[in-house]
Each structure stands twice: as C-alpha cells, then as structure tokens.
Design a protein around this motif. Structure first.
Motif, PDB file in Angstrom:
ATOM      1  N   UNK A   1      10.114  -3.684  -3.051  1.00 14.45           N
ATOM      2  CA  UNK A   1       9.158  -3.031  -2.147  1.00 14.45           C
ATOM      3  C   UNK A   1       9.776  -1.786  -1.530  1.00 14.45           C
ATOM      4  N   UNK A   2      11.033  -1.900  -1.115  1.00 12.57           N
ATOM      5  CA  UNK A   2      11.722  -0.759  -0.519  1.00 12.57           C
ATOM      6  C   UNK A   2      11.804   0.410  -1.494  1.00 12.57           C
ATOM      7  N   UNK A   3      12.099   0.118  -2.744  1.00 14.80           N
ATOM      8  CA  UNK A   3      12.150   1.175  -3.767  1.00 14.80           C
ATOM      9  C   UNK A   3      10.769   1.754  -4.044  1.00 14.80           C
ATOM     10  N   UNK A   4       9.760   0.924  -3.890  1.00 14.40           N
ATOM     11  CA  UNK A   4       8.382   1.367  -4.124  1.00 14.40           C
ATOM     12  C   UNK A   4       7.975   2.434  -3.116  1.00 14.40           C
ATOM     13  N   UNK A   5       8.380   2.275  -1.861  1.00 17.65           N
ATOM     14  CA  UNK A   5       8.080   3.283  -0.845  1.00 17.65           C
ATOM     15  C   UNK A   5       8.673   4.638  -1.230  1.00 17.65           C
ATOM     16  N   UNK A   6       9.874   4.609  -1.771  1.00 19.38           N
ATOM     17  CA  UNK A   6      10.529   5.851  -2.169  1.00 19.38           C
ATOM     18  C   UNK A   6       9.802   6.507  -3.334  1.00 19.38           C
ATOM     19  N   UNK A   7       9.387   5.702  -4.305  1.00 16.81           N
ATOM     20  CA  UNK A   7       8.664   6.268  -5.453  1.00 16.81           C
ATOM     21  C   UNK A   7       7.321   6.856  -5.035  1.00 16.81           C
ATOM     22  N   UNK A   8       6.693   6.244  -4.037  1.00 14.91           N
ATOM     23  CA  UNK A   8       5.383   6.723  -3.569  1.00 14.91           C
ATOM     24  C   UNK A   8       5.513   7.870  -2.570  1.00 14.91           C
ATOM     25  N   UNK A   9       6.762   8.185  -2.194  1.00 16.03           N
ATOM     26  CA  UNK A   9       7.044   9.255  -1.214  1.00 16.03           C
ATOM     27  C   UNK A   9       6.359   8.981   0.118  1.00 16.03           C
ATOM     28  N   UNK A  10       6.371   7.713   0.509  1.00 17.01           N
ATOM     29  CA  UNK A  10       5.778   7.300   1.783  1.00 17.01           C
ATOM     30  C   UNK A  10       6.842   7.405   2.859  1.00 17.01           C
ATOM     31  N   UNK A  11       6.745   8.442   3.673  1.00 17.39           N
ATOM     32  CA  UNK A  11       7.799   8.719   4.649  1.00 17.39           C
ATOM     33  C   UNK A  11       7.498   8.165   6.043  1.00 17.39           C
ATOM     34  N   UNK A  12       6.216   7.964   6.391  1.00 21.75           N
ATOM     35  CA  UNK A  12       5.899   7.476   7.735  1.00 21.75           C
ATOM     36  C   UNK A  12       6.061   5.964   7.805  1.00 21.75           C
ATOM     37  N   UNK A  13       6.145   5.443   9.031  1.00 24.10           N
ATOM     38  CA  UNK A  13       6.359   4.008   9.253  1.00 24.10           C
ATOM     39  C   UNK A  13       5.111   3.287   9.749  1.00 24.10           C
ATOM     40  N   UNK A  14       3.945   3.883   9.542  1.00 22.02           N
ATOM     41  CA  UNK A  14       2.714   3.239  10.005  1.00 22.02           C
ATOM     42  C   UNK A  14       2.421   1.977   9.203  1.00 22.02           C
ATOM     43  N   UNK A  15       1.838   0.988   9.860  1.00 20.03           N
ATOM     44  CA  UNK A  15       1.502  -0.280   9.207  1.00 20.03           C
ATOM     45  C   UNK A  15       0.053  -0.647   9.492  1.00 20.03           C
ATOM     46  N   UNK A  16      -0.500  -1.519   8.660  1.00 21.49           N
ATOM     47  CA  UNK A  16      -1.847  -2.056   8.861  1.00 21.49           C
ATOM     48  C   UNK A  16      -1.786  -3.571   8.703  1.00 21.49           C
ATOM     49  N   UNK A  17      -2.817  -4.263   9.177  1.00 20.95           N
ATOM     50  CA  UNK A  17      -2.805  -5.727   9.191  1.00 20.95           C
ATOM     51  C   UNK A  17      -3.333  -6.368   7.914  1.00 20.95           C
ATOM     52  N   UNK A  18      -4.100  -5.618   7.131  1.00 19.55           N
ATOM     53  CA  UNK A  18      -4.653  -6.160   5.879  1.00 19.55           C
ATOM     54  C   UNK A  18      -4.518  -5.111   4.776  1.00 19.55           C
ATOM     55  N   UNK A  19      -4.414  -5.531   3.520  1.00 18.53           N
ATOM     56  CA  UNK A  19      -4.251  -4.558   2.438  1.00 18.53           C
ATOM     57  C   UNK A  19      -5.507  -3.778   2.077  1.00 18.53           C
ATOM     58  N   UNK A  20      -6.683  -4.263   2.469  1.00 19.76           N
ATOM     59  CA  UNK A  20      -7.936  -3.555   2.213  1.00 19.76           C
ATOM     60  C   UNK A  20      -8.780  -3.504   3.473  1.00 19.76           C
ATOM     61  N   UNK A  21      -9.456  -2.390   3.654  1.00 15.28           N
ATOM     62  CA  UNK A  21     -10.363  -2.264   4.793  1.00 15.28           C
ATOM     63  C   UNK A  21     -11.614  -3.099   4.545  1.00 15.28           C
TER      64      UNK A  21
END
Length: 351
Positions: free
Chosen positions: A89-109
């Motif tokens: 998962x940690x490597x996935x963030x890097x591949x997606x270039x996700x730099x912010x630390x925002x989170x959500x409670x569910x994977x889909x709205x």
C-alpha cells in the motif's frame, strides 16, 4: 488466491507450520515430457519430503517460516495469523503520486453513480490502469475495497477525470486504514458458511445487476466476489437467484478443495440469503414460465440443495454480510460489515 487462503486457514487451525522455499530452477531439473507445470508437480510429489530430499534434487533455498510472499505480509498475534499488504500500500501511494495525507471513511461515496460520459477523458490513461491493476491485487487481503475496485475497473478502457477521482478516494481510504489485516483465527472451526446478495439494476448504463458473495471457513474469510452480472435480470428475485447459483458453484469447488486437503465436510453448507422468493424457487422442483429464462441456474441450485451440498437459511438484510460487496454503504453500515469480515486493525510486520 482463494486456494491459498483456504490452505492457510486449514494449516493454522491444525497448528501446522508454514515454511517458504525458493526453488531457483525447478523446470530445468530433469527431462519433462509433459506440460511443464504438471510434470514438475508430479516430480515434486515423488520426492521424500520427510528426509528433506528436495534440496538434493532441486536448486532451492529454505527461507524459514512464511513471513513475506509476493507483497503479502504474514504475521502472528494472540488472536491468530494476519495477512496484510501494508508495504504494498505504501508503494502504491508513491506510484499514484499521492502526496497529501487526507483520508476518508469509506472507499466509495454513497449513492454516486458513474457513467462513461462523466468527466473529461484522461489524456494519458496509463497511470489509471496501473493503479487500478495494483488495487485489484490488493483485494487479495482487503475485501473491504473489493466493490470499489470492481466499480473503477469498469472504466479501464477509457477513464475520465471523474473515474480518477474515484480511484483517489480509494487511495485516501487506504491511507487511513493501512494496517487493516485479514485475520485467520487459530481457534476457528473447519465448517463452511456462505452469504449471497445482489443489487438489482445497479448499473444505470446497461441495467445489469451486481453479484456479491463471501464464504467463510469457520471464522476465516477465504473467498469473496463483487462482479457485474453478464445479463440483465428482469426482477430483483432473478438477480438474487443468479447470485445464489454463482455462490453454489463456489461452494462446490471449495468443498472439493477442502476434501483434497483432508477436510471432509459432511453437512450441507449454509448459504445465507435475504430474498425469500429466490429461496422458494430453489426449493421448488416445478419449473414454470417465471423461471424458464434462468432454468439452468434453477436446475443446478435445486440439484445441490437436494443433494445436501447446500442449505438455504434466511438471513435478514441487516445481517447480510455480502451486502458490502454489492453497493456503496454509509459509514456506520460499512464499519459494521467490515467487522464481520474477520478483519483486524494491527501493525503488520513489514520487510
């Protein structure tokens, strides 16, 4: 991976140790006159495992107890064994270039419907395809994102900015739950039970329904699916019945796999359903016009019901675990069902 999860669940209940071997050139040892994988497997079985003869026959290395395999981390706690992909998962963030630390409670709205015409087409869809492909592999230990990944996978051919936004939401959910582990309790039983559900007419683009099911071996979740049905169902009962038939196929296969592992299941496997009309169709041997368009599914399910392979106990919608694989849910409902999936929040061991 279903077979692997089933094997792991059986091994841990029986208190066996799981070791890892690295076979460097198994296919180059000896002449194989049949299809390579099958011939190698037969040659492998002929060796005397009790005397560790494998090391003399094949070029291999003993890696000790299983802790890390193909991006999957295996750890032990007082509750049992844990499977996770925290480092992945940690490597996935890097591949997606996700730099912010925002989170959500569910994977889909909740209540959001996606369409191929929504948003602006991505100029370069390669990143979208890479990340979605990685998320598909992540569902090996994260059933909580299975439905969300199923949704974004449908737009792999021509993704848009809206679709990419849905992928980013999944990643932000993972950002907030990196230590979510799949638990295989060591005190679990070796009895199968399944849950089957469908969301009728869930895709407003082609009017197809969504199938969702999950299968437990004791308290260990070993199989699940979130998938759009191949044909349009004309009623919610028909959609539910198609899902029952698919789940029955999975149960038949799992019972065969377990028997091959030395686990004999003599009692019918409970397949929990919340649609009483679909359950009545399965129990009724008379096939009339209402059923003729699903006649094969009817015969198949009815056969295994009469054979004693499955039983069809009713479960109220509030306790239908497979609901998490068919639709986006509210935060409270989503968390409730995640708890039922034998998932545990713990710090996994990373390599």
């Amino acid at each position: 991976m279903t077979t692997v999860r089933t094997l792991i669940a059986v091994v841990y209940v029986r208190k066996w140790k799981v070791c890892q071997m690295d076979v460097k050139n198994a296919f180059l040892n000896g002449d194989l006159h049949e299809e390579a994988p099958r011939a190698w497997f037969e040659k492998f079985l002929k060796r005397d495992l009790a005397h560790r003869d494998l090391a003399h026959r094949f070029a291999m290395k003993d890696l000790g107890l299983l802790r890390y395999f193909l991006g999957i981390e295996v750890a032990q706690s007082h509750k049992g064994h844990l499977l996770s992909q925290t480092k992945y998962i940690s490597n996935l963030f890097q591949r997606a270039r996700l730099s912010d630390n925002r989170t959500v409670d569910t994977p889909l709205e909740t209540n959001v419907r996606y369409s191929p015409s929504d948003g602006v087409p991505l100029a370069d869809p390669s990143l979208y395809r890479t990340i979605v492909g990685s998320l598909v592999y992540l569902t090996v230990t994260r059933p909580d994102i299975a439905h969300a990944v199923h949704v974004v996978s449908q737009f792999i051919t021509a993704p848009t900015s809206i679709n990419w936004g849905a992928v980013i939401r999944i990643l932000r959910y993972l950002r907030g739950t990196p230590f979510q582990n799949l638990l295989f309790p060591s005190t679990s039983s070796l009895e199968l039970r399944a849950y089957s559900d469908a969301d009728w007419d869930s895709d407003r683009n082609d009017r197809k329904s969504t199938t969702g099911f999950c299968v437990f071996l004791g308290d260990s979740l070993i199989s699940w699916r979130s998938k759009k049905q191949d044909v349009v169902s004309r009623s919610s009962t028909e959609a539910e019945y198609r899902t029952i038939a698919v789940t029955t196929c999975e149960i038949v296969w799992l019972r065969w796999i377990l028997a091959d592992m030395g686990v004999t299941i003599s009692q019918p496997t409970p397949l929990h359903c919340d649609n009483k009309s679909a359950m009545q169709i399965a129990k009724n041997s008379v096939f009339h016009d209402r059923k003729k368009h699903i006649e094969i599914d009817c015969h198949f399910t009815h056969h295994h019901l009469q054979l004693g392979t499955i039983s069809l106990p009713y479960v109220p919608l509030t306790l239908q675990i497979a609901d998490i694989f068919t639709k986006a849910l509210s935060v409270s409902r989503f968390r409730f069902l995640c708890d039922k999936l034998s998932m545990l929040i713990a710090i996994a061991l990373c390599v």
